[in-house]
Design an enzyme around this catalytic site. Structure first.
Site, PDB file in Angstrom:
ATOM      1  CG  ASP A 134      -1.847   1.075   1.397  1.00  0.00           C
ATOM      2  OD1 ASP A 134      -1.801   2.001   0.576  1.00  0.00           O
ATOM      3  OD2 ASP A 134      -2.668   1.024   2.348  1.00  0.00           O
ATOM      4  CD  GLU A 158      -3.682   9.457 -16.015  1.00  0.00           C
ATOM      5  OE1 GLU A 158      -4.585   8.619 -16.151  1.00  0.00           O
ATOM      6  OE2 GLU A 158      -3.261  10.140 -16.959  1.00  0.00           O
ATOM      7  CG  HIS A 207      -6.707   4.844  -6.963  1.00  0.00           C
ATOM      8  ND1 HIS A 207      -8.006   4.532  -7.303  1.00  0.00           N
ATOM      9  CD2 HIS A 207      -5.999   4.751  -8.111  1.00  0.00           C
ATOM     10  CE1 HIS A 207      -8.072   4.257  -8.604  1.00  0.00           C
ATOM     11  NE2 HIS A 207      -6.861   4.383  -9.115  1.00  0.00           N
TER      12      HIS A 207
END
Ligand SMILES: C[S@@+](CC[C@H](N)C(=O)[O-])C[C@H]1O[C@@H](n2cnc3c(N)ncnc32)[C@H](O)[C@@H]1O
Length: 346
Positions: free
Chosen positions: A158, A176, A180
């Protein structure tokens, strides 16, 4: 255009999700989003589940439609989509001033299209960080095929909690992907920690622009479509991203929304009124053909149940992105280069 066929699309659909669980995963994924009654706090609290479900469900569609790099690009007249995508990657490498032999981190690397291009362009060793196991398994195959498996690697983790020591990398970039993150300061702070002092981080961010009016119903709907179709917990304003970069401790070298000067709009390949042979699968006819193929493959049991639902929310994504781009309330290329100060050594 990708050399993957419809059969690869159908069999890869669902990624690491068991094929019999795809339909329930689609259900669960959709329920995170505003159009299905979902709340921003739930998306943020469950970002790992929400984002991983999204990429398990859509990666084979992305690879089929876009190829190995899952991002858009500003485009010059006379340039093909693929050329513009590669140039966008080279631009990032040049802005970071990459030198042969450097150790570089790609944050949220997809299946590694940009990683391979940047590694070859700059003769660097690139580590791709990604929390999606299916994408990493695809990336490892593609790295081996490209002969880059000795110099480049993937790490499954992560980006909010990276498994790297402080001051590890000569450069870090994100394409991009950090959109998130449930919290931009938390994500950029991790990047700051693993970057060597005096070195740079550059990113292409997805953002709402200053033209976005949070009280305008149409703007709200476009934002919600983009979130649903792209696995996003929220979409920050460009100004919020810039503030987060500074709060994480970086000095901003320069920043700009690159969509503003692009001679051909970045969203054109997704616009159904546009036709292109070289990006045929993204056109209205190409998408119509894919839709029918997926429908047939789902009926005969080759594509898992729920496949058409995935295609439907991807259609919503395309509509939202085109509307957001046309109204200039959304950009897929807010760019910045930021330096970790030398005195920032930990
Ligand atoms: C739109 S894709 C872009 C991929 C790649 N940068 C490219 O341009 O081809 C976003 C990527 O970010 C990754 N990602 C999202 N959230 C992440 C997280 N919390 N930690 C690591 N990777 C993450 C996804 O798995 C996906 O690979």
């Amino acid at each position: 255009m990708s050399n993957k066929g419809t059969l690869d699309l159908a069999t890869g659909l669902g990624g690491k999700i068991d094929k019999t669980d795809v339909l329930s995963a689609v259900d669960k994924y959709e329920k995170y989003h505003v159009s299905y009654g979902g709340k921003e706090e739930e998306r943020k609290a469950n970002y790992t589940d929400m984002v991983n479900k999204y990429y398990d469900l859509v990666t084979s569609f992305y690879e089929y439609g876009w190829g190995e790099s899952f991002h858009v690009a500003p485009r010059w007249k006379g340039e093909s989509l693929l050329e513009s995508i590669k140039r966008h990657e080279h631009f990032l490498a040049l802005q970071l001033g990459l030198k042969p032999g450097q150790k570089v981190l790609d944050v949220g690397c997809g299946i590694g299209g940009p990683l391979r291009e940047i590694a070859r362009f700059s003769s660097t060793s690139v580590t791709g960080l990604n929390n999606n196991e299916y994408q990493i398994s695809r990336g490892e195959v593609l790295n081996r095929n490209a002969g880059l498996d000795k110099t480049c690697n993937f790490v499954k983790a992560d980006f909010m909690k990276m498994p790297f020591p402080d001051n590890s990398f000569d450069a870090v970039y994100a394409i991009e992907a950090t959109c998130h993150a449930p919290d931009a300061v938390g994500c950029y702070s991790e990047i700051y920690r693993v970057l060597k002092p005096g070195q740079c981080f550059a990113a292409y961010e997805w953002c709402m622009t200053d033209a976005y009016d949070p009280n305008n119903k149409e703007h709200q709907q476009i934002k919600a479509e983009i979130e649903l179709g792209n696995g996003l917990p929220d979409i920050r304003l460009t100004s919020q991203c810039l503030e987060a970069v500074k709060q994480a401790g970086f000095e901003v070298v320069w920043e700009k929304d690159l969509a503003v000067d692009s001679p051909i709009p970045w969203y054109l390949p997704l616009d159904t009124s546009h036709f292109s042979l070289s990006s045929f699968r993204l056109t209205a006819i190409g998408r119509f053909i894919t839709k029918n193929m997926v429908m047939a493959l789902e009926k005969i049991g080759i594509a898992p149940k729920g496949s058409q639902r995935v295609q439907n929310f991807l259609e919503k994504a395309a509509e939202g992105l085109v509307a957001g781009g046309k109204k200039e309330i959304f950009t897929a290329m807010y760019f910045f280069v930021a330096r970790k100060p030398v005195h920032g050594a930990q």
